[in-house]
Design a protein around this motif. Structure first.
Motif, PDB file in Angstrom:
ATOM      1  N   LYS A 144       0.807  -1.221   0.000  1.00  0.00           N
ATOM      2  CA  LYS A 144       0.000   0.000   0.000  1.00  0.00           C
ATOM      3  C   LYS A 144       0.843   1.275   0.000  1.00  0.00           C
ATOM      4  N   ILE A 145       2.137   1.137   0.172  1.00  0.00           N
ATOM      5  CA  ILE A 145       2.993   2.279   0.473  1.00  0.00           C
ATOM      6  C   ILE A 145       2.919   3.385  -0.586  1.00  0.00           C
ATOM      7  N   ASN A 146       2.720   3.024  -1.848  1.00  0.00           N
ATOM      8  CA  ASN A 146       2.675   4.045  -2.900  1.00  0.00           C
ATOM      9  C   ASN A 146       1.301   4.677  -3.066  1.00  0.00           C
ATOM     10  N   ALA A 147       0.326   4.199  -2.305  1.00  0.00           N
ATOM     11  CA  ALA A 147      -1.018   4.779  -2.387  1.00  0.00           C
ATOM     12  C   ALA A 147      -1.094   6.105  -1.652  1.00  0.00           C
ATOM     13  N   PHE A 148      -0.053   6.431  -0.898  1.00  0.00           N
ATOM     14  CA  PHE A 148      -0.053   7.648  -0.086  1.00  0.00           C
ATOM     15  C   PHE A 148       1.117   8.544  -0.468  1.00  0.00           C
ATOM     16  N   LYS A 149       0.945   9.836  -0.249  1.00  0.00           N
ATOM     17  CA  LYS A 149       1.983  10.804  -0.601  1.00  0.00           C
ATOM     18  C   LYS A 149       2.704  11.392   0.606  1.00  0.00           C
ATOM     19  N   ALA A 150       2.085  11.285   1.780  1.00  0.00           N
ATOM     20  CA  ALA A 150       2.688  11.858   2.983  1.00  0.00           C
ATOM     21  C   ALA A 150       3.593  10.849   3.669  1.00  0.00           C
ATOM     22  N   PRO A 151       4.714  11.287   4.224  1.00  0.00           N
ATOM     23  CA  PRO A 151       5.648  10.351   4.872  1.00  0.00           C
ATOM     24  C   PRO A 151       5.033   9.598   6.043  1.00  0.00           C
ATOM     25  N   ARG A 152       4.150  10.249   6.813  1.00  0.00           N
ATOM     26  CA  ARG A 152       3.515   9.559   7.941  1.00  0.00           C
ATOM     27  C   ARG A 152       2.727   8.350   7.456  1.00  0.00           C
ATOM     28  N   GLU A 153       1.969   8.511   6.403  1.00  0.00           N
ATOM     29  CA  GLU A 153       1.117   7.437   5.915  1.00  0.00           C
ATOM     30  C   GLU A 153       1.931   6.317   5.291  1.00  0.00           C
ATOM     31  N   LYS A 154       3.007   6.669   4.601  1.00  0.00           N
ATOM     32  CA  LYS A 154       3.900   5.650   4.057  1.00  0.00           C
ATOM     33  C   LYS A 154       4.534   4.852   5.198  1.00  0.00           C
ATOM     34  N   LEU A 155       4.943   5.566   6.243  1.00  0.00           N
ATOM     35  CA  LEU A 155       5.551   4.905   7.389  1.00  0.00           C
ATOM     36  C   LEU A 155       4.562   3.981   8.081  1.00  0.00           C
ATOM     37  N   LEU A 156       3.298   4.377   8.148  1.00  0.00           N
ATOM     38  CA  LEU A 156       2.281   3.525   8.764  1.00  0.00           C
ATOM     39  C   LEU A 156       2.126   2.203   8.009  1.00  0.00           C
ATOM     40  N   CYS A 157       2.288   2.234   6.697  1.00  0.00           N
ATOM     41  CA  CYS A 157       2.224   0.992   5.914  1.00  0.00           C
ATOM     42  C   CYS A 157       3.331   0.028   6.350  1.00  0.00           C
ATOM     43  N   ILE A 158       4.518   0.573   6.565  1.00  0.00           N
ATOM     44  CA  ILE A 158       5.648  -0.231   7.028  1.00  0.00           C
ATOM     45  C   ILE A 158       5.381  -0.759   8.435  1.00  0.00           C
ATOM     46  N   GLU A 221       9.465   2.828  18.071  1.00  0.00           N
ATOM     47  CA  GLU A 221       8.941   1.747  17.237  1.00  0.00           C
ATOM     48  C   GLU A 221       9.026   2.100  15.759  1.00  0.00           C
ATOM     49  N   ALA A 222       8.664   3.331  15.413  1.00  0.00           N
ATOM     50  CA  ALA A 222       8.689   3.752  14.010  1.00  0.00           C
ATOM     51  C   ALA A 222      10.103   3.670  13.452  1.00  0.00           C
ATOM     52  N   ALA A 223      11.070   4.151  14.217  1.00  0.00           N
ATOM     53  CA  ALA A 223      12.469   4.124  13.776  1.00  0.00           C
ATOM     54  C   ALA A 223      12.966   2.691  13.644  1.00  0.00           C
ATOM     55  N   TYR A 224      12.586   1.848  14.595  1.00  0.00           N
ATOM     56  CA  TYR A 224      13.033   0.453  14.573  1.00  0.00           C
ATOM     57  C   TYR A 224      12.539  -0.266  13.323  1.00  0.00           C
ATOM     58  N   TYR A 225      11.267  -0.117  13.027  1.00  0.00           N
ATOM     59  CA  TYR A 225      10.701  -0.795  11.867  1.00  0.00           C
ATOM     60  C   TYR A 225      11.263  -0.227  10.563  1.00  0.00           C
ATOM     61  N   HIS A 226      11.396   1.083  10.496  1.00  0.00           N
ATOM     62  CA  HIS A 226      11.966   1.698   9.292  1.00  0.00           C
ATOM     63  C   HIS A 226      13.390   1.203   9.066  1.00  0.00           C
ATOM     64  N   THR A 227      14.180   1.180  10.132  1.00  0.00           N
ATOM     65  CA  THR A 227      15.565   0.721  10.041  1.00  0.00           C
ATOM     66  C   THR A 227      15.643  -0.730   9.578  1.00  0.00           C
ATOM     67  N   ASN A 228      14.741  -1.563  10.102  1.00  0.00           N
ATOM     68  CA  ASN A 228      14.752  -2.963   9.709  1.00  0.00           C
ATOM     69  C   ASN A 228      14.409  -3.143   8.240  1.00  0.00           C
ATOM     70  N   GLN A 281      22.876  11.496   6.067  1.00  0.00           N
ATOM     71  CA  GLN A 281      22.014  11.200   7.190  1.00  0.00           C
ATOM     72  C   GLN A 281      22.125   9.727   7.550  1.00  0.00           C
ATOM     73  N   THR A 282      22.240   9.456   8.844  1.00  0.00           N
ATOM     74  CA  THR A 282      22.337   8.071   9.279  1.00  0.00           C
ATOM     75  C   THR A 282      20.958   7.516   9.554  1.00  0.00           C
ATOM     76  N   ASP A 283      20.842   6.205   9.406  1.00  0.00           N
ATOM     77  CA  ASP A 283      19.570   5.560   9.698  1.00  0.00           C
ATOM     78  C   ASP A 283      19.315   5.604  11.198  1.00  0.00           C
ATOM     79  N   PRO A 284      18.065   5.724  11.618  1.00  0.00           N
ATOM     80  CA  PRO A 284      17.760   5.706  13.043  1.00  0.00           C
ATOM     81  C   PRO A 284      18.111   4.364  13.642  1.00  0.00           C
ATOM     82  N   GLY A 285      18.610   4.365  14.830  1.00  0.00           N
ATOM     83  CA  GLY A 285      19.008   3.131  15.472  1.00  0.00           C
ATOM     84  C   GLY A 285      17.811   2.343  15.966  1.00  0.00           C
TER      85      GLY A 285
END
Length: 317
Positions: A144-158, A221-228, A281-285
């Motif tokens: 679903k990630i490309n169905a949204f344009k805002a970073p918050r919504e893309k992150l929620l898909c992840i 949690e958001a940073a952890y999942y994004h990093t993974n 920019q470094t990835d969140p830990g």
């Protein structure tokens, strides 16, 4: 699943229609116009937008329209601000360079090849964690990630995708008496789900979230999942026979057969430095709530997936 329904955005728009918000509206629109005319530079673009979010946050907190507002109401306004600005600037900031487009295409093509033969056992995923129904649900969330344009919504898909996987691990630990392996269980499943899903423009979506999600929200949690997911992508980019529990001859023959079926030319995968580093920019830990432990998922001279991820993180640093 957490909803991506933009209630904060609706509230923000209502405030912006109030005549008393004219000064804020002018400031926001002026920034969007000014930003749109500048030549793209991801590192500078990310910093500039983050600085604008901080400046506008201060203006909102001091604005009469938000006098007496709770922290939650202020946060909703800032979520609305992020969505408004990044939606308006989406074509300017998302997959905005030829290099990003190239990386997206190469990753997608490699995943298409892997989809034809990769099995859970190649990633040493225990049978107890092989749940096609839950994997399919996680894949659908990621797609679903490309169905949204805002970073918050893309992150929620992840996050929704990763929460499905976490629930799978939790259920296995309860019902199947499986000792949780933390990242050693989570990451291989995420890699497999990502390959099965082949989410569109994976590199660009991860980069977009990294650069433009408000930094105060890309934590825990958001940073952890994004990093993974960044790590999963990096693993896929570098993936070869030595990355998997598969004979090298079988791997190469399977890849060649997949190229013939998919008519994909043999290409050299992008280097990890090019594809996984977003500017400087470094990835969140990872969050401290999920600890890593040693793994035995590979035997003899094979490195574990988790160890490979550590190598990838070091290269990115």
């Amino acid at each position: 699943m957490e909803t991506t329904h933009p209630l904060p955005f609706d509230s923000f728009l209502d405030k912006m229609r109030n005549p008393a918000s004219l000064d804020l509206v002018r400031s926001i629109k002026s920034f969007i116009v000014s930003f749109s005319f500048n030549v793209g530079n991801p590192e500078n673009d990310g910093k500039r937008i983050q600085d604008f979010f901080l400046t506008t946050e201060a203006a909102i907190r001091d604005h009469p329209l938000w006098a007496g507002s709770t922290d939650e109401e202020i946060d909703n306004a800032l979520e609305g601000l992020e969505k408004y600005v990044m939606t308006k600037l989406n074509s300017r900031t998302f997959a905005s360079s030829a290099q990003d487009v190239k990386m997206d295409r190469e990753i997608s093509e490699k995943i298409c090849l892997l989809q034809t033969f990769l099995r859970p056992e190649h990633l040493d995923i225990p049978v107890v964690l092989q749940n096609e129904a839950l994997w399919l649900l996680a894949e659908k969330e990621l797609k679903k990630i490309n169905a949204f344009k805002a970073p918050r919504e893309k992150l929620l898909c992840i996050m929704n995708c990763c929460r499905v996987i976490n629930n799978l691990l939790l259920n296995a630990s309860i019902s199947e008496d499986h000792v949780p392996g933390g990242a050693d269980d989570f990451l291989p499943v995420l890699i497999y789900v990502t390959i099965k899903a082949n989410p569109p423009q994976l590199h660009s979506n991860l980069k977009f979230i990294q650069l433009y999600r408000r930094q105060s929200k890309l934590i825990s949690e958001a940073a952890y999942y994004h990093t993974n997911l960044v790590s999963a992508k990096s693993f896929i980019v570098e993936l070869n026979a030595k990355s998997l529990s598969i004979e090298e001859t079988e791997f190469e023959e399977s890849m060649q057969a997949a190229r013939l079926v998919n008519r994909v030319p043999q290409i050299t995968s992008p280097t990890i430095d090019k594809i996984s580093t977003f500017g400087k920019q470094t990835d969140p830990g990872p969050s401290t709530e999920m600890h890593k432990r040693k793994t035995n998922i590979n035997v003899d001279t094979k490195e574990s997936l988790h160890r490979k991820m550590k190598i990838i993180w070091c290269r990115r640093g």
